[in-house]
Design an enzyme around this catalytic site. Structure first.
Site, PDB file in Angstrom:
ATOM      1  N   ASP A 146       0.833  -1.193   0.000  1.00 14.41           N
ATOM      2  CA  ASP A 146       0.000   0.000   0.000  1.00 14.41           C
ATOM      3  C   ASP A 146       0.874   1.250   0.000  1.00 14.41           C
ATOM      4  OD1 ASP A 146      -2.612   1.438   0.570  1.00 14.41           O
ATOM      5  OD2 ASP A 146      -1.473   1.977   2.363  1.00 14.41           O
TER       6      ASP A 146
ATOM      7  N   GLU B 225       1.726  -0.500  -5.046  1.00 17.78           N
ATOM      8  CA  GLU B 225       0.796   0.574  -5.367  1.00 17.78           C
ATOM      9  C   GLU B 225       1.695   1.802  -5.546  1.00 17.78           C
ATOM     10  OE1 GLU B 225      -3.330   2.568  -3.729  1.00 17.78           O
ATOM     11  OE2 GLU B 225      -1.744   2.171  -2.279  1.00 17.78           O
TER      12      GLU B 225
END
Length: 712
Positions: free
Chosen positions: A342, A378
């Site tokens: 993330d 990401e």
């Protein structure tokens, strides 16, 4: 109680069958107490007197799995210098393998008194916070082996443990929403039949609820609020939270592996749940605030590139050790097959800028365990210069946000998108080729947990997040969506049919594109979140999959089941044909060493002409034909053998009107129709009619046709 010196490594609580070794790092502490917690609310404090390289440790004979514990750290409380030690706060072990209980957000879990952010709060937090748990590391993995599915054979399915299983009609109610549900045959059979190879789980590291959300009657559903990087989230355990969550998670991984399905974790190493200077003191802040967090020029405050209040200090050797130890633990002890990071750009901020030469990337590259599993970034954060799609090192793959944006733009009717669509369809060589990466570096997706679902993408022009309690200000405002003529639910059958066709177009485009496709859970059924594109705080049926087939199902169920069948058709078409999942970029010319004089790929206008530069640049152009030559695949098979496949013509008509397409005359004499997104069933492979070179096909507005020619 006997207290032996113990060892400084490994960090955390390590049970060996006779007792437990405890070790914790703090450079700033003057004294650390290990507190053994008892069910009657009392605690036994043991001072950790031994210290090596700022790691304090002790071995306690007879301390067994299930024992709850925490730390009390004595040291400076001087926020202006970045220090926030306070022995009144019971702290979680950063290396705890399990955590018990929850946080009730009493004032005592904060380092200051409410309304007085510069004050010191000496209220004892023990009765109001979570505890760490000693776990039994032994587990019968039997013959478990990692599936090790190569990227070119990978189909990723992003799912939430609870959202995937909470309403599944085939699951016993007592295990819905848990790790046990993932191991249930009804869930595994769905994944196997769908054709996915890799289950990417949204955060399962121990996370905590937010004080603000709890006060509003909401919950942190997504789980991007980590407090334990080694511990499976206790809320997803059906058996208990005294270590049972570890066994239950391992059992789920073992069951998924037996079905040939990989398990990837969505991990949040960029920040913790302790938030800003106004957040609670739960673990790292009280242990050694300045060693773990990136502080501002005024050390009372935090530098935040994540939008959550804090960012971990990626140039600290102790932060890097924490992350690498966690990653290795989940691979070696929990048997997971990879990670999706993330806001990964934050992990590359060793100083201020995102740096692909940062220490974190160096450590991952040379690590013999972590470097061998799937690593997905990401590739952005909310800090300056944070959008880094295409800029991660060669070992990494990336969520390709440009694929998502371009494909959405094409099908919603944006002008001048055709050229970029061609690049995204063929693996985004403009992003990945110059640093030695292949098409497989591109994780292609149209939807994910963050944003509209597939159905909502074609049903709403605007977000509708009023239920989140933030005045509809949260969530992305530029969604590149199109409601097909009506906002939200409608009884207009023409609009409904167009929406279903658009969903089939998105799925077909995803599966026909080079790279690695990722589906979002429930999109195979066309699930809706009623226009909410940010359900991070909606732990309810708005965010959970509404599985079709429940009592009372009707037309909506029928549409859902037909879409499900179409998704399966497209997934298996991709899996069966290597021409859609090539390991190298196209050459755009005949390939030396193959027995075909035709180019490996060719592009045509709807009237059958080869595309020119003017055709690509025409602002109004939204339609084209792509020839994929199965006889001109340049990469060899695993034993050096040539790979041959059927050839395909892909006809894309993203125009708002029906168009007549002329089939190219020199690229195959006869073709079989295998996919037509204009039809409700999508035409399963093997059921379509045959057409010849030079024939004219009328494609409906906003539709895709796929034609197949057997290999020579």
């Amino acid at each position: 109680m006997q207290v032996w010196p113990g060892h400084s490594y490994p960090l955390g609580a390590t049970y060996d069958g006779a007792g437990t070794n405890f070790a914790v790092f703090s450079e700033v502490a003057t004294r650390i107490e290990l507190c053994l917690l008892h069910d009657d609310g009392t605690e036994t404090a043991v001072e950790l007197r031994e210290a090596d390289a700022f790691v304090r440790h002790a071995y306690l004979p007879g301390v067994m799995p299930g024992q709850r514990y925490g730390f009390r750290v004595h040291g400076p409380y001087d926020p202006a210098r970045g220090h926030r030690c306070n022995a009144a706060k019971l702290l979680l072990d950063p290396y705890a393998k399990a955590m018990s209980g929850g946080i009730d957000w009493d004032e005592s879990v904060y380092g200051y008194r409410f309304g007085q952010p510069d004050s010191r709060n000496d209220l004892d937090s023990a009765a109001h916070t979570m505890s760490s748990v000693v776990v039994n590391p032994y587990f019968d993995w039997a013959d478990d082996r990692p599936p090790r599915i190569e990227y070119h054979k990978t189909i990723i399915y992003e799912a939430h443990v609870k959202g995937l299983t909470m309403t599944h009609p085939g699951l016993p109610e007592e295990i819905r929403g848990t790790y046990a549900a993932l191991a249930h045959p009804s869930v595994i059979s769905h994944l196997v039949e769908l054709g996915v190879t890799t289950l990417e789980l949204m955060p399962v590291h121990q996370f905590v609820q937010d004080h603000r959300l709890a006060d509003a009657g909401l919950a942190n559903y997504w789980g991007y609020n980590t407090i334990g990087f080694f511990a499976p989230h206790n809320g997803y355990s059906s058996l208990g939270d005294r270590g049972q969550q570890v066994l239950e998670f391992k059992t789920a991984v073992r069951a998924l592996h037996r079905a040939g399905i990989e398990v990837i974790l969505d991990v949040v190493y960029n920040h913790t749940a302790e938030g800003s200077h106004l957040g609670p003191t739960l673990s790292l802040r009280g242990l050694d605030n300045a060693s773990y967090y990136r502080l501002g020029g005024d050390k009372r405050y935090y530098t935040d590139t994540t939008g959550t209040g804090n960012s971990l200090l990626m140039r600290s050797p102790h932060v890097l050790q924490l992350i690498m130890d966690s990653l290795r633990y989940w691979v070696t002890e929990m048997h997971v097959d990879g990670f999706r990071f993330d806001l990964a750009a934050t992990l590359a901020r060793q100083f201020h800028e995102v740096d692909r030469l940062s220490s974190f990337f160096d450590l991952v590259q040379q690590d013999p365990v972590v470097s061998q599993v799937k690593l997905i970034a990401e590739p952005w954060d909310v800090g300056e210069g944070g959008y880094q799609v295409g800029n991660f090192p060669p070992l990494w793959t990336e969520w390709n946000g440009k694929f998502r944006d371009t494909v959405r733009d094409l099908w919603r009717g944006e002008s001048a998108t055709l050229a970029e669509f061609g690049s995204r369809l063929t693996g985004s060589s403009d992003l990945y080729q110059d640093d030695g990466r292949r098409p497989l570096a591109s994780i292609n997706f149209v939807t994910c947990h963050d944003g509209f679902t597939l159905r909502d993408l074609v049903s709403y022009d605007e977000k509708h997040n009023e239920g989140n309690g933030e005045g509809n200000r949260d969530g992305e405002s530029h969604n590149r969506s199109w409601n097909c003529g009506a906002e939200g639910p409608t009884e207009d059958r023409a609009v409904q049919a167009l929406r279903l066709r658009q969903m089939r177009n998105f799925v077909a485009t995803l599966m026909l594109s080079q790279g690695v496709p990722m589906l979002s859970h429930g999109d195979e059924f066309g699930r809706t979140q009623r226009g909410n594109n940010n359900v991070y705080c909606q732990d309810n049926e708005l965010a959970w999959i509404a599985w079709p087939g429940k009592p009372g199902g009707g037309q909506a169920d029928d549409d859902a089941l037909k879409l499900h069948e179409f998704v399966k058709t497209m997934v298996w078409l991709r899996r069966d044909h290597p021409v859609f999942r090539r390991r190298r970029f196209f050459h755009g010319r005949p390939v030396q060493g193959t027995h075909d004089e035709l180019s490996d790929i060719a592009w045509f206008t709807p009237d059958g002409r080869e595309m020119t530069q003017l055709d690509w640049q025409a602002a109004h152009a939204r339609s084209l034909v792509v020839f994929l030559n199965g006889n001109a695949i340049s990469e060899p098979g695993p034993r050096g053998e040539p790979i041959t496949d059927d050839s395909f013509l892909l006809l894309f008509n993203a125009a708002p009107r029906a168009l007549e397409f002329v089939l190219p005359v020199n690229h195959g004499k006869e073709w079989q129709l295998v996919v037509d997104t204009e039809r409700p069933d999508g035409v399963p492979p093997g059921a379509g009619e045959r057409v010849a070179a030079g024939d004219r096909l009328l494609l409906a507005d906003r539709s895709i046709v796929v034609l197949q020619r057997p290999a020579d």
